[in-house]
Design a protein around this motif. Structure first.
Motif, PDB file in Angstrom:
ATOM      1  N   TRP A 278       0.828  -1.213   0.000  1.00  0.00           N
ATOM      2  CA  TRP A 278       0.000   0.000   0.000  1.00  0.00           C
ATOM      3  C   TRP A 278       0.858   1.257   0.000  1.00  0.00           C
ATOM      4  CZ3 TRP A 278      -5.095   0.523  -0.830  1.00  0.00           C
ATOM      5  CH2 TRP A 278      -5.887  -0.627  -0.772  1.00  0.00           C
ATOM      6  N   GLN A 279       1.933   1.232   0.787  1.00  0.00           N
ATOM      7  CA  GLN A 279       2.817   2.398   0.841  1.00  0.00           C
ATOM      8  C   GLN A 279       3.475   2.647  -0.508  1.00  0.00           C
ATOM      9  OE1 GLN A 279       3.182   4.500   3.424  1.00  0.00           O
ATOM     10  NE2 GLN A 279       4.547   5.778   2.202  1.00  0.00           N
TER      11      GLN A 279
ATOM     12  N   PHE B 182       0.965   4.079  -2.977  1.00  0.00           N
ATOM     13  CA  PHE B 182       0.730   5.484  -2.652  1.00  0.00           C
ATOM     14  C   PHE B 182       1.844   6.365  -3.200  1.00  0.00           C
ATOM     15  CE2 PHE B 182       1.901   8.691   0.691  1.00  0.00           C
ATOM     16  CZ  PHE B 182       0.994   9.663   0.307  1.00  0.00           C
ATOM     17  N   GLU B 183       3.083   5.968  -2.972  1.00  0.00           N
ATOM     18  CA  GLU B 183       4.216   6.768  -3.434  1.00  0.00           C
ATOM     19  C   GLU B 183       4.301   6.789  -4.956  1.00  0.00           C
ATOM     20  OE1 GLU B 183       7.703   5.354  -1.461  1.00  0.00           O
ATOM     21  OE2 GLU B 183       6.973   5.933   0.538  1.00  0.00           O
TER      22      GLU B 183
ATOM     23  N   PHE C 158      -5.757   4.741  -5.357  1.00  0.00           N
ATOM     24  CA  PHE C 158      -4.896   5.917  -5.461  1.00  0.00           C
ATOM     25  C   PHE C 158      -5.144   6.736  -6.724  1.00  0.00           C
ATOM     26  CE2 PHE C 158      -2.592   3.124  -2.493  1.00  0.00           C
ATOM     27  CZ  PHE C 158      -2.649   3.971  -1.392  1.00  0.00           C
TER      28      PHE C 158
END
Length: 262
Positions: A109-110, A113-114, A160
């Motif tokens: 998930w991180q 997102f990035e 996202f």
């Protein structure tokens, strides 16, 4: 139609192949001064040569990782030094891994997102002072048709990409007074390597051939085919150009009529 892009400076992200390369090609065709950006140097060199051959206009390129803040900063600094102040920013990136919710942990998930959202935030942050100092500019954010109708097995992308729409709509309100227009475009089924990958995943999951999956997809598209990258690139070039004087805060799909949502 002259889009007014001659000698305007544009950054096009994820432009070593696919939709990004198609957008860069159309900008170069219109006479823009284009900086390509991707982590793949050999592909960037090939794209640079191909675009020059097609358009007679040779873009520059910068190799870097869109998830790294320092690479984004260096991209914008290098573009300004080599080409001049940035007028047009084409935010674009490949999608995160496909899969259902249960497949992914915090690291996944991180990273998504990035890759898909924070990278766009950082690019806007770096380019905004330049655009303001030079009286305006254009920001265009590539997403997916999933911002209108979510796509199965793409939980990370669906989440996202929608964030990008909220970002762009808000920015359009905040930056209109600066002469900066901000929009979103989303591809439906455009014939790129990403679509090939997704078709293979769907075929394996369904126990069908890729050809069967594609035939089924064509049946759901009113125009009866996948789109061409250049069809996407031409709309992007217009929205990034001075000739676009009154379209901002909008999300436009290039999908051959596939998505039925209003």
């Amino acid at each position: 139609m002259d889009l007014g892009l001659k000698d305007k400076v544009a950054i096009v992200c994820a432009s070593s192949s696919g939709l990004g390369k198609a957008i860069a090609t159309e900008l170069c065709r219109e006479g823009a001064r284009v900086m390509l950006f991707s982590p793949f140097e050999e592909q960037l060199k090939e794209a640079q040569a191909e675009i020059e051959e097609k358009t007679g206009n040779r873009p520059e390129y910068f190799t870097g990782d869109i998830t790294k803040a320092e690479d984004i900063r260096k991209l914008v600094v290098t573009t300004t030094e080599k080409l001049g102040p940035v007028y047009a920013l084409m935010n674009n990136t490949g999608g995160p891994a496909p899969g259902p919710f249960d497949k992914f942990g915090d690291e996944d998930w991180q990273y998504a997102f990035e890759l898909c959202l924070l990278s766009y935030v950082r690019l806007v942050r770096e380019c905004l002072p330049i655009m303001r100092a030079n009286g305006g500019g254009r920001i265009l954010n590539s997403t997916s048709s999933s911002v209108k109708a979510v796509l199965d097995n793409l939980i990370l992308s669906n989440t996202f990409r929608m964030g990008v729409v909220g970002l762009a709509k808000t920015l359009s309100q905040e930056l209109g007074g600066d002469g900066i227009l901000v929009n979103v475009i989303g591809p439906g089924r455009i014939g790129t390597a990403r679509i090939d990958q997704l078709d293979r995943v769907r075929a394996e999951k369904a126990g069908k051939t890729v050809e069967e999956i594609q035939e089924s997809a064509f049946a759901n598209i009113p125009l009866g085919r996948y789109g061409k990258p250049e069809e996407y690139g031409k709309l992007a070039a217009f929205l990034l150009a001075p000739s676009n004087t009154y379209i901002t805060g909008q999300t436009v799909l290039v999908d051959g009529g596939l998505v039925k949502a209003i």
